[in-house]
Design an enzyme around this catalytic site. Sequence first.
Site, PDB file in Angstrom:
ATOM      1  CB  SER A  26      94.015  90.526  33.110  1.00 39.90           C
ATOM      2  OG  SER A  26      93.474  89.513  33.856  1.00 39.90           O
ATOM      3  CE  LYS A  27      94.028  85.681  27.294  1.00 42.72           C
ATOM      4  NZ  LYS A  27      94.584  85.493  26.092  1.00 42.72           N
TER       5      LYS A  27
END
Length: 492
Positions: free
Chosen positions: A252-253
Amino acid sequence: MSVVTRFAPSPTGYLHIWSLRTVLYNYLFAKQKDGKFMLRVEDTDRSRYVEGSVENMLEVLASVWLIPDEGPNNPWENGPYFQSERLDLYQKYITELLEKDKAYYCFCSSEKLTQDREEQQALWLPTKYNGTCRYLSEDEISKNLADNIPYTVRLKVPKEEIIEFRDTIKGKISVPSKDVDDQVLLKTDKFPTYHFAVVIDDHLMWITDIIRWDEWIPSTPKHILLYSAFWWELPRFSHVPPLIWKSKKKLSKRDGDVAVELYLEKWYLVEALMNYLALLWWNPKTTEEFFTMEELIQRFDLSQVHKAWAFFDVERLDFFNSHYLKTTSTDTIYDKLITYLNRYDNEFSELIKTYPEEFNKKILEELKWRIKKFDEYKGYTTCFYNESKIPELDLIINPKMKLESISDVLESLKVTLDLLENSNMNITNLDSIKALYIEKIKEAWMKNWQVLWPARCALSWEKFSPWAFEMIYILGKEESLKRIRATIEGLK
Ligand code: GLU
């Protein structure tokens, strides 16, 4: 029939690194079989539509050389390529399913569906549609339609069947139909759901191989039921496992870059990115690691894709990138570097353009062995493009190299000064500079590092820089002399 693969993104944002892997596999597989690779935009969920994301995805795909043979930017015979432009088609096939009794109208309101779901959850039951509208009579249906009650259309999943398919990567998968929900196919707004549109489009676009993320395995039985309701031939399915960070965290970012464009902005070479991604799941059954795109096309084998998760390791990607930087010709890398700098650091790009290209290329030729990617480049070049300085004393005085005092340093700098002033070295040949230099050091009865260290500091004044012979080779005789003399003067 020749192979046709597809990438079917939903326009909900940027292209993720794991989607790039899916595109790559679809592309390699199609190209290997002399087939076709298509792109279709699955934009039926209007609430998640992100403006500009399709254009951006197509742009990114072109930047990494994965250009579809057919898609919104190069339409051919199987368009339109946006599902929102294919609504009439879905309507036609929904009518056919209703007529065949493979689907039914559902007039349940969303409030009722929520209430049913909550009751099931309270009893720890799997949440599924409870079938209220499955057995409505013809009259009830006609009345509801005449009363304009909003409806969806649901798949009539058979009660007692085993749905089976063979996945190229995962092997045989079978699911009892009682575990499959009566999936909504057409929503109240008359837009199809993903499950319905994907089957219609894959069939109409002649897709032979569906290669996608394994998150879609639980949906595949629904798709298979639709194929058999229409008596259509099944495509081959290959579900590829997910990608997670090396730290075992979900990609995930929050923990790193997931958008492909960010990797391009760091200017990873496409060759490196593709090579690394291909090997994340695919086992080429050899110790070789470096494959060009042509080699990947030839050798890629879907049946040798791991079943397990793959770990995304940026350091490993850096390793591939540095390999391609080293092995690509300096001229090619130079052009890429200039494009990169024009885009991301125009000031620096303008600065280096004021120097002769030959000089810049000499620097790159040395630095491409040291950097892992372009964003590290500028940091190594201050000593070439900035006004020269006198090195710090605690850098140049280095007891480990027998340089305990200023006079030790001055003594050893004399060797370099003598080399530059009196020898007949060929400044355009790095090996000849090296050979003469070492010769001079021997003549002076000194140790190599004892001479090379202070020379390097005087020539570059930096903690990290190329070695003294490389600095001389890049700077040329005049500039090197100027720097050595200035340091000697400064130290005195
Ligand atoms: N639109 C789906 C997605 O974005 C495609 C899934 C599929 O390849 O069937 O994940």
